[in-house]
Write an enzyme that holds these catalytic residues in place. Structure first.
Site, PDB file in Angstrom:
ATOM      1  N   GLU A 138      23.134 -38.295  19.202  1.00  0.00           N
ATOM      2  CA  GLU A 138      24.696 -38.384  19.657  1.00  0.00           C
ATOM      3  C   GLU A 138      24.930 -36.753  19.810  1.00  0.00           C
ATOM      4  OE1 GLU A 138      23.439 -42.074  17.488  1.00  0.00           O
ATOM      5  OE2 GLU A 138      23.339 -39.903  16.840  1.00  0.00           O
ATOM      6  N   SER A 139      24.374 -35.734  19.575  1.00  0.00           N
ATOM      7  CA  SER A 139      24.504 -34.330  19.756  1.00  0.00           C
ATOM      8  C   SER A 139      24.067 -33.608  18.568  1.00  0.00           C
ATOM      9  CB  SER A 139      25.940 -34.168  19.940  1.00  0.00           C
ATOM     10  OG  SER A 139      26.168 -32.636  20.678  1.00  0.00           O
ATOM     11  N   SER A 172      20.730 -21.053   7.572  1.00  0.00           N
ATOM     12  CA  SER A 172      21.382 -21.371   8.974  1.00  0.00           C
ATOM     13  C   SER A 172      20.461 -22.865   8.986  1.00  0.00           C
ATOM     14  CB  SER A 172      21.121 -20.596  10.034  1.00  0.00           C
ATOM     15  OG  SER A 172      21.778 -19.530  10.060  1.00  0.00           O
ATOM     16  N   HIS A 207      26.146 -22.443   8.925  1.00  0.00           N
ATOM     17  CA  HIS A 207      25.472 -21.220   8.534  1.00  0.00           C
ATOM     18  C   HIS A 207      26.420 -21.005   7.170  1.00  0.00           C
ATOM     19  CE1 HIS A 207      23.867 -20.609  12.719  1.00  0.00           C
ATOM     20  NE2 HIS A 207      25.203 -21.096  13.003  1.00  0.00           N
ATOM     21  N   CYS A 211      28.837 -37.889  19.814  1.00  0.00           N
ATOM     22  CA  CYS A 211      29.407 -38.895  20.839  1.00  0.00           C
ATOM     23  C   CYS A 211      29.163 -40.264  20.579  1.00  0.00           C
ATOM     24  CB  CYS A 211      29.015 -38.652  22.309  1.00  0.00           C
ATOM     25  SG  CYS A 211      26.993 -38.819  22.226  1.00  0.00           S
TER      26      CYS A 211
END
Length: 145
Positions: free
Chosen positions: A71-72, A64, A77, A92
């Site tokens: 930007e985020s 994981s 996984h 974004c």
């Protein structure tokens, strides 16, 4: 949600959110391999990496991972025992998450990828109807390698 205006309420598009299911894939094990893939995705998309974290699972060799971006984020996984991985790519600003798709194909050589592309933000009518600003409709596209 109660919206009292008869006019559509506009919410600027806040970003693109891509959900990727990766089938019949290889190279799904190894912390460094997965971290390298996510870093290459972020760089290809012109995103700014703030922090990375990957965690291996000894039971099945899966990993994981998460990269926090200015930007985020990008997360993954992997399930090597099923030759499957699930990714979540949200960006974004000027970042372009769709540019991650060739990187994913290069690393995992999947038999099939299913990509769900969502626009975050858009126009909401007083009746609660959503119309994304970047796309005319939400859609799922299937990409076969």
């Amino acid at each position: 949600m109660n919206i009292t205006s008869a006019e559509p309420q506009l919410v600027s598009p806040l970003g693109q959110h891509i959900i990727v299911d990766i089938f019949d894939a290889s190279n799904l094990m190894g912390e460094q391999n997965i971290e390298d893939m996510m870093i290459d995705c972020a760089n290809a998309a012109n995103a700014t990496i703030l922090k990375t974290h990957v965690h291996p699972f000894e039971i099945n060799g899966g990993v994981s991972g998460m990269i926090i971006l200015a930007e985020s984020h990008i997360s993954i996984h992997t399930w090597p025992e099923y030759n499957f991985a699930a990714m979540d790519i949200f960006m974004c600003g000027d970042a372009q998450p769709q540019l991650c798709l060739p990187v994913i194909e290069q690393y995992f050589q999947p038999g099939k990828m299913v990509v769900n592309d969502l626009t975050r933000g858009g126009s909401i009518s007083r009746l609660g109807e959503f119309q994304p600003l970047l796309h005319n409709k939400l859609q799922a596209t299937s990409i076969t390698a």
